[in-house]
Design a protein around this motif. Structure first.
Motif, short mmCIF file in Angstrom:
data_model
loop_
_atom_site.label_atom_id
_atom_site.label_comp_id
_atom_site.label_asym_id
_atom_site.label_seq_id
_atom_site.Cartn_x
_atom_site.Cartn_y
_atom_site.Cartn_z
N SER A 20 45.94 33.02 38.40
CA SER A 20 44.51 32.72 38.42
C SER A 20 43.76 33.40 37.27
CB SER A 20 43.89 33.19 39.74
OG SER A 20 44.43 32.48 40.83
N LEU A 21 42.82 32.67 36.70
CA LEU A 21 41.85 33.21 35.76
C LEU A 21 40.55 33.39 36.52
CD1 LEU A 21 40.64 33.97 33.03
CD2 LEU A 21 40.44 31.53 32.53
N TYR A 22 40.05 34.61 36.56
CA TYR A 22 38.83 34.94 37.29
C TYR A 22 37.69 35.12 36.29
CZ TYR A 22 35.52 37.67 40.13
OH TYR A 22 34.40 38.13 40.78
N HIS A 28 40.23 42.13 40.09
CA HIS A 28 40.56 40.73 39.82
C HIS A 28 41.42 40.54 38.58
CE1 HIS A 28 37.73 39.41 42.90
NE2 HIS A 28 36.83 40.24 42.37
N GLY A 29 41.65 41.60 37.82
CA GLY A 29 42.48 41.46 36.63
C GLY A 29 42.58 42.74 35.83
N ASP A 30 43.58 42.80 34.95
CA ASP A 30 43.79 43.98 34.10
C ASP A 30 43.70 43.65 32.62
OD1 ASP A 30 46.20 42.63 33.58
OD2 ASP A 30 47.39 43.96 34.86
N SER A 47 35.67 37.52 31.80
CA SER A 47 36.84 36.78 32.29
C SER A 47 38.03 37.72 32.28
CB SER A 47 37.14 35.58 31.39
OG SER A 47 36.05 34.71 31.30
N VAL A 48 38.81 37.73 33.40
CA VAL A 48 39.97 38.59 33.48
C VAL A 48 41.10 37.89 34.23
CG1 VAL A 48 38.77 40.81 33.36
CG2 VAL A 48 39.11 39.70 35.59
N HIS A 49 42.30 38.40 34.02
CA HIS A 49 43.47 37.94 34.76
C HIS A 49 44.47 39.08 34.83
CE1 HIS A 49 44.75 37.46 30.57
NE2 HIS A 49 45.99 37.50 31.00
N PHE A 50 45.42 38.96 35.75
CA PHE A 50 46.51 39.91 35.78
C PHE A 50 47.60 39.41 34.82
CE2 PHE A 50 44.52 40.87 39.88
CZ PHE A 50 44.43 42.25 39.78
N ASN A 51 47.99 40.28 33.92
CA ASN A 51 48.91 39.89 32.86
C ASN A 51 50.30 39.61 33.42
OD1 ASN A 51 49.59 39.47 30.06
ND2 ASN A 51 50.70 41.42 30.15
#
Length: 240
Positions: free
Chosen positions: A6-8, A33-35, A78-82
């Motif tokens: 997912s892209l948050y 929500h992401g790193d 905008s964040v995502h988990f890599n």
């Protein structure tokens, strides 16, 4: 669905065009929500790069800050988990060649992220200047932004490709930021040429759009939709 695909995104570029530059999400909440990702701080205060769970801010005076205050707020990010889909299939790239080099990935109608390290013979960035209330629109801010250029600098590029149909929520095409290895230089990329590229592509099957529902100014916002996509493209200065 696996959160890793997912892209948050919190806030929209359309909101920034509508003069909604107030911070509406904290760093603490964002990092749940992401790193990895990109954004800006309250008042369009600089360009944010999220890398390995750490938040960095390039400022309009050419400096770069490590944001450790988890209560710091952002209006758009905008964040995502890599979790990479594949390694990038090239060792050299630039703003003019990146899309063509990834043509086989058929990105036109999907969201994707790039994260790659390299040695850059040219890195040209811009940084938004912090605004005070009453806030102007993103388009107004874009006419007076700081630009910086470095030669022979090493660092990491992070950012996203978005389909044209999503212009408004975000910037269509590529929206990428840079952070130097020494954490002293960065910004929103206008132009670059890189060698010794080593990095990854991540494709998303989910785009999660989050709105600041508790913010009354956002709820009362009125947008002129005519020409919105063109104005965003002008403001962002990105390439398809």
């Amino acid at each position: 669905m696996n959160i890793m695909s997912s892209l948050y995104q919190h806030g929209t570029l359309a909101m920034l065009m509508g003069k909604q530059l107030q911070g509406t999400i904290t760093v603490a909440e964002l990092l749940t929500h992401g790193d990895t990702g990109i954004g800006t701080l309250t008042g369009l205060d600089g360009e944010v790069i999220v890398l390995d769970g750490e938040v960095y801010q390039a400022t309009s005076d050419g400096k770069l800050n490590h944001i450790t205050d988890k209560d710091t707020k952002m209006p758009f990010v905008s964040v995502h988990f890599n979790q990479p889909t594949r390694r990038l299939p090239f060792s050299e790239t630039s703003t003019d060649t990146l899309s063509q080099q990834l043509k086989s990935e058929k990105l036109t109608n999907i969201f994707a992220a790039v994260k790659f390290h390299g040695d850059f013979s040219n890195m040209h960035v811009r940084v938004a200047q912090k605004q005070e209330t009453p806030y102007p629109s993103l388009l107004e801010v874009a006419t007076n932004q700081s630009e910086f250029q470095e030669k022979d600098i090493s660092g990491t590029i992070v950012g996203y490709f978005a389909p044209s149909v999503f212009s408004g929520p975000t910037a269509a095409g590529w929206h990428i930021h840079f952070l130097s290895d020494d954490k002293k230089f960065g910004g929103h990329i206008l132009d670059f040429e890189g060698q010794n590229i080593d990095g990854t592509l991540q494709i998303f099957d989910e785009f999660r759009q989050h709105f600041p529902l508790e913010d009354s100014d956002f709820r009362d916002m009125s947008l002129n939709l005519e020409g919105l996509s063109d104005d965003i493209a002008t403001s962002e200065g990105g390439k398809q």
